[in-house]
Design a protein around this motif. Structure first.
Motif, PDB file in Angstrom:
ATOM      1  N   GLY A 101       0.786  -1.229   0.000  1.00  0.00           N
ATOM      2  CA  GLY A 101       0.000   0.000   0.000  1.00  0.00           C
ATOM      3  C   GLY A 101       0.814   1.273   0.000  1.00  0.00           C
ATOM      4  O   GLY A 101       0.239   2.379   0.095  1.00  0.00           O
ATOM      5  N   LEU A 102       2.113   1.187  -0.125  1.00  0.00           N
ATOM      6  CA  LEU A 102       2.954   2.387  -0.109  1.00  0.00           C
ATOM      7  C   LEU A 102       2.689   3.268  -1.326  1.00  0.00           C
ATOM      8  O   LEU A 102       2.327   2.788  -2.404  1.00  0.00           O
ATOM      9  CB  LEU A 102       4.431   1.991  -0.096  1.00  0.00           C
ATOM     10  CG  LEU A 102       4.970   1.322   1.179  1.00  0.00           C
ATOM     11  CD1 LEU A 102       6.381   0.790   0.943  1.00  0.00           C
ATOM     12  CD2 LEU A 102       4.949   2.318   2.343  1.00  0.00           C
ATOM     13  N   ALA A 103       2.880   4.572  -1.142  1.00  0.00           N
ATOM     14  CA  ALA A 103       2.827   5.496  -2.274  1.00  0.00           C
ATOM     15  C   ALA A 103       3.964   5.173  -3.233  1.00  0.00           C
ATOM     16  O   ALA A 103       5.025   4.684  -2.818  1.00  0.00           O
ATOM     17  CB  ALA A 103       2.929   6.939  -1.783  1.00  0.00           C
ATOM     18  N   GLY A 104       3.738   5.439  -4.514  1.00  0.00           N
ATOM     19  CA  GLY A 104       4.757   5.146  -5.510  1.00  0.00           C
ATOM     20  C   GLY A 104       4.576   3.809  -6.189  1.00  0.00           C
ATOM     21  O   GLY A 104       5.349   3.460  -7.084  1.00  0.00           O
ATOM     22  N   VAL A 157       7.401   1.933  -8.642  1.00  0.00           N
ATOM     23  CA  VAL A 157       7.106   0.545  -8.955  1.00  0.00           C
ATOM     24  C   VAL A 157       5.880   0.506  -9.854  1.00  0.00           C
ATOM     25  O   VAL A 157       4.825   1.055  -9.506  1.00  0.00           O
ATOM     26  CB  VAL A 157       6.846  -0.294  -7.677  1.00  0.00           C
ATOM     27  CG1 VAL A 157       6.412  -1.709  -8.053  1.00  0.00           C
ATOM     28  CG2 VAL A 157       8.090  -0.333  -6.800  1.00  0.00           C
ATOM     29  N   GLY A 158       6.008  -0.110 -11.009  1.00  0.00           N
ATOM     30  CA  GLY A 158       4.875  -0.340 -11.897  1.00  0.00           C
ATOM     31  C   GLY A 158       4.478  -1.803 -11.839  1.00  0.00           C
ATOM     32  O   GLY A 158       5.348  -2.683 -11.918  1.00  0.00           O
ATOM     33  N   VAL A 159       3.204  -2.083 -11.666  1.00  0.00           N
ATOM     34  CA  VAL A 159       2.736  -3.452 -11.468  1.00  0.00           C
ATOM     35  C   VAL A 159       1.779  -3.845 -12.601  1.00  0.00           C
ATOM     36  O   VAL A 159       0.801  -3.134 -12.859  1.00  0.00           O
ATOM     37  CB  VAL A 159       2.020  -3.608 -10.108  1.00  0.00           C
ATOM     38  CG1 VAL A 159       1.588  -5.069  -9.902  1.00  0.00           C
ATOM     39  CG2 VAL A 159       2.916  -3.150  -8.975  1.00  0.00           C
ATOM     40  N   GLY A 160       2.072  -4.964 -13.230  1.00  0.00           N
ATOM     41  CA  GLY A 160       1.187  -5.531 -14.249  1.00  0.00           C
ATOM     42  C   GLY A 160       1.187  -7.034 -14.129  1.00  0.00           C
ATOM     43  O   GLY A 160       1.893  -7.728 -14.860  1.00  0.00           O
ATOM     44  N   ILE A 161       0.417  -7.564 -13.175  1.00  0.00           N
ATOM     45  CA  ILE A 161       0.456  -9.000 -12.864  1.00  0.00           C
ATOM     46  C   ILE A 161      -0.849  -9.699 -13.220  1.00  0.00           C
ATOM     47  O   ILE A 161      -1.101 -10.820 -12.778  1.00  0.00           O
ATOM     48  CB  ILE A 161       0.792  -9.229 -11.383  1.00  0.00           C
ATOM     49  CG1 ILE A 161      -0.180  -8.472 -10.476  1.00  0.00           C
ATOM     50  CG2 ILE A 161       2.233  -8.826 -11.097  1.00  0.00           C
ATOM     51  CD1 ILE A 161       0.022  -8.767  -8.987  1.00  0.00           C
ATOM     52  N   ALA A 186      13.603   2.447 -11.232  1.00  0.00           N
ATOM     53  CA  ALA A 186      12.235   1.934 -11.215  1.00  0.00           C
ATOM     54  C   ALA A 186      12.263   0.416 -11.292  1.00  0.00           C
ATOM     55  O   ALA A 186      13.180  -0.178 -11.870  1.00  0.00           O
ATOM     56  CB  ALA A 186      11.428   2.501 -12.375  1.00  0.00           C
ATOM     57  N   VAL A 187      11.233  -0.191 -10.696  1.00  0.00           N
ATOM     58  CA  VAL A 187      11.040  -1.644 -10.775  1.00  0.00           C
ATOM     59  C   VAL A 187       9.686  -1.908 -11.400  1.00  0.00           C
ATOM     60  O   VAL A 187       8.693  -1.248 -11.052  1.00  0.00           O
ATOM     61  CB  VAL A 187      11.119  -2.306  -9.374  1.00  0.00           C
ATOM     62  CG1 VAL A 187      10.714  -3.783  -9.455  1.00  0.00           C
ATOM     63  CG2 VAL A 187      12.528  -2.176  -8.803  1.00  0.00           C
ATOM     64  N   VAL A 188       9.635  -2.851 -12.323  1.00  0.00           N
ATOM     65  CA  VAL A 188       8.376  -3.289 -12.925  1.00  0.00           C
ATOM     66  C   VAL A 188       8.130  -4.726 -12.496  1.00  0.00           C
ATOM     67  O   VAL A 188       9.013  -5.581 -12.642  1.00  0.00           O
ATOM     68  CB  VAL A 188       8.413  -3.181 -14.457  1.00  0.00           C
ATOM     69  CG1 VAL A 188       7.159  -3.815 -15.065  1.00  0.00           C
ATOM     70  CG2 VAL A 188       8.528  -1.723 -14.887  1.00  0.00           C
ATOM     71  N   VAL A 189       6.936  -4.992 -11.970  1.00  0.00           N
ATOM     72  CA  VAL A 189       6.576  -6.328 -11.517  1.00  0.00           C
ATOM     73  C   VAL A 189       5.620  -6.937 -12.527  1.00  0.00           C
ATOM     74  O   VAL A 189       4.522  -6.415 -12.756  1.00  0.00           O
ATOM     75  CB  VAL A 189       5.920  -6.288 -10.118  1.00  0.00           C
ATOM     76  CG1 VAL A 189       5.617  -7.710  -9.644  1.00  0.00           C
ATOM     77  CG2 VAL A 189       6.825  -5.568  -9.127  1.00  0.00           C
ATOM     78  N   GLY A 190       6.024  -8.037 -13.155  1.00  0.00           N
ATOM     79  CA  GLY A 190       5.189  -8.703 -14.145  1.00  0.00           C
ATOM     80  C   GLY A 190       5.952  -8.955 -15.420  1.00  0.00           C
ATOM     81  O   GLY A 190       6.935  -8.268 -15.721  1.00  0.00           O
ATOM     82  N   GLY A 191       5.481  -9.943 -16.189  1.00  0.00           N
ATOM     83  CA  GLY A 191       6.160 -10.289 -17.434  1.00  0.00           C
ATOM     84  C   GLY A 191       5.254 -10.330 -18.632  1.00  0.00           C
ATOM     85  O   GLY A 191       5.617 -10.887 -19.671  1.00  0.00           O
ATOM     86  N   GLY A 192       4.044  -9.721 -18.517  1.00  0.00           N
ATOM     87  CA  GLY A 192       3.112  -9.672 -19.636  1.00  0.00           C
ATOM     88  C   GLY A 192       3.211  -8.362 -20.387  1.00  0.00           C
ATOM     89  O   GLY A 192       4.097  -7.543 -20.149  1.00  0.00           O
ATOM     90  N   PHE A 193       2.236  -8.149 -21.322  1.00  0.00           N
ATOM     91  CA  PHE A 193       2.415  -7.010 -22.216  1.00  0.00           C
ATOM     92  C   PHE A 193       2.223  -5.669 -21.519  1.00  0.00           C
ATOM     93  O   PHE A 193       2.923  -4.699 -21.830  1.00  0.00           O
ATOM     94  CB  PHE A 193       1.544  -7.144 -23.471  1.00  0.00           C
ATOM     95  CG  PHE A 193       0.067  -6.978 -23.268  1.00  0.00           C
ATOM     96  CD1 PHE A 193      -0.539  -5.762 -23.493  1.00  0.00           C
ATOM     97  CD2 PHE A 193      -0.718  -8.055 -22.891  1.00  0.00           C
ATOM     98  CE1 PHE A 193      -1.905  -5.620 -23.338  1.00  0.00           C
ATOM     99  CE2 PHE A 193      -2.088  -7.922 -22.740  1.00  0.00           C
ATOM    100  CZ  PHE A 193      -2.680  -6.689 -22.946  1.00  0.00           C
TER     101      PHE A 193
END
Length: 532
Positions: free
Chosen positions: A132-135, A248-252, A162-169
């Motif tokens: 739940g952290l900002a960012g 952090v960008g999340v696309g899971i 930056a960190v991106v979480v996920g391996g999809g498009f």
């Protein structure tokens, strides 16, 4: 005419009520009017903007810096000129199918004659420590994109990590955008491959190499925790790595928006359960787009498809079926993606298939000179199921789409797919076998079928007349292995005649036997019914 915006309290009825503010609902409204629908159309949109195209959020906007307004699915004038009421910033809360009523949080209760559910999906969220952290950013709506763009600018002004979480498009499009804005990026993919759903290590290796060439570290690991005081400062992985970052960008993955349908009586199973006509068990309720779990006649399975092309086509078809046209949704799934200067297309469903052929430069020749011109064709029992393609001719992609749609067996060409100069566009999408009549001449067709099967040719369509219809029924009943059944059929039709007779005598004797006694396994004469 009703104006765009919050509808007055007097709006309580819609002949066509469309729940969802995305591509499927807007396309359905447009199609209803184009097909001559009379009566009122109301779209319930939970965002404050009219329906807009979402793909540019992760491409043109994040990567190239385009600014709002984003392109709408329809011009503002369409709603006004076609009597379509758009309720913006209104959420559906509950559905009562018996009363044909939808409760909303800002538009009151809306009654309908026919209902389209097109509420789409929402992103899956991280649920570990620090989630739940900002960012920490997700990308689905225009508001998400604006917030993410501001976070990119802030990260550039700071430590630039930056960190991106996920391996999809979606995750990889975010990673590409971060790189293009000068950030140092690490991708953490939980699975063992990028684009893991495509099911081919070669495709994963291709994109991993492309990201690594631009300085991106790709880790196949899990996120154990996010660290920071109020704002994310690092990502800690299950493998023990600590990755400092300001963003952090999340696309899971995503989950269909179904909460408002609980208790409605509409069948739910990873989406709204509908048939091949996009119709639910309730004859007044349809579903389209990301939320529709539909019966797919092409792949003979039930699933959802979460892409722009599917939402567009299902919105159109659902509207036509709301008008009673009864059209099946039998499209081949398609999506495209742009990562840096590399764009690719993917057709079909790879589950159960494997990449049999990697097709490089050559074929039709239109891709000659392209540095990354190749394709991966997925086959299941010699039937194309999916295609990954980058830098290839558009005609080639269209040709493979037809092969997938009609489940064309291409076993005869399997070993030639990787030959230089072999054109995929020359593979016929369907093979027809037409069998003529002629009584005993039908025996020759047995040999024809045997030769075709030995050559790996399996007909998709079989037609015949007279004895050819008999043969055709046997071929259709034994796909790929009809020759033994045909041989047995013709053996049963054969007459056993004395061997010493010459040919003329054998023909006369055979005709007399068939005329008087018939062919025991085929027919018997009934002369007594004629009064003889």
């Amino acid at each position: 005419m009703p104006a765009i915006g919050q509808a007055p309290a007097a709006v309580r009825h819609a002949d066509y009520l469309l729940i969802g503010g995305g591509l499927a609902a807007a396309t359905a409204a447009e199609t209803l009017r184009q097909e001559g629908a009379q009566g009122s159309i109301v779209i319930v949109c939970d965002e404050p903007e009219p329906p807009y195209h979402r793909p540019p959020l992760s491409t043109r906007f994040l990567q190239a810096g385009a600014r709002p307004p984003f392109p709408g699915v329809l011009d503002a004038a369409f709603y006004r000129d076609n009597g379509v009421t758009l309720l913006k910033g209104v959420r559906a809360l509950a559905l009562d199918c018996a009363a044909r009523r939808v409760e909303t949080d800002g538009g009151g209760a809306l009654r309908y004659e026919q209902l389209l559910i097109a509420t789409g999906v929402r992103p899956l969220r991280l649920d570990g420590p620090g989630a739940g952290l900002a960012g920490v950013h997700y990308l689905r709506t225009m508001a998400d994109a604006l917030a993410l763009r501001a976070a990119i600018d802030a990260a550039r002004a700071g430590e630039g990590r930056a960190v991106v979480v996920g391996g999809g498009f979606i995750a990889l499009e975010m990673a590409a955008a971060f790189v293009q804005h000068g950030l140092q990026v690490t991708v953490v993919a939980r699975r063992s491959a990028l684009f893991e759903k495509l099911g081919d290590p070669g495709i994963s290796d291709y994109f991993r190499a492309g990201f690594q060439a631009r300085g991106v570290e790709v880790l196949f690991d899990e996120v154990a925790a996010l660290e920071g005081e109020g704002r994310v400062r690092a990502v800690r992985t299950g493998g023990g790595r600590r990755l400092p970052c300001a963003l952090v960008g999340v696309g899971i993955g995503v989950r269909p928006e179904l909460g408002w349908l609980e208790g409605s009586g509409i069948a739910l199973d990873d989406g709204v359960v509908v048939d091949e006509y996009l119709l639910s068990a309730d004859p007044r309720v349809f579903a389209a787009g990301d939320v529709a779990n539909f019966a797919d006649p092409v792949f003979r399975r039930r699933h959802r498809i979460e892409h722009w092309d599917n939402a567009l086509k299902q919105g159109r078809l659902a509207a036509r079926n709301m008008l009673g046209q009864r059209l099946r949704y039998d499209e081949v799934p398609y999506f495209s993606c742009q990562l840096f200067e590399t764009g690719f297309q993917f057709l079909g469903m790879p589950e159960g298939a494997r990449c049999h052929a990697r097709i490089g430069q050559g074929g039709d020749g239109a891709a000659a000179g392209h540095p990354d011109s190749w394709a991966c064709l997925f086959l299941e029992r010699d039937v194309p199921r999916a295609l990954f393609s980058t830098g290839r001719p558009a005609a080639e992609v269209r040709a493979i789409e037809s092969l997938i749609r009609y489940r064309t067996n291409i076993g005869w060409a399997r070993e030639r797919l990787q030959e230089p100069g072999f054109a995929l566009t020359r593979i016929p999408s369907q093979t027809a076998l037409i069998l003529q009549g002629g009584g005993a001449l039908g025996a020759f067709e047995c040999g024809v079928v045997e030769a075709l099967e030995e050559g790996g040719v399996r007909p998709d369509i079989v037609a015949g007349v007279s004895i050819g219809a008999f043969n055709g029924a046997i071929v259709a009943s034994n796909p790929g292995n009809a020759a033994p059944a045909l041989r047995d059929f013709w053996r049963r039709l054969s007459l056993q005649l004395p061997a010493p007779l010459d040919d003329r005598t054998r023909r006369v004797f055979g005709s007399w036997q068939a005329l008087t006694l018939g062919i025991p396994e085929f027919f018997r004469p009934r002369w007594n019914t004629l009064g003889f």
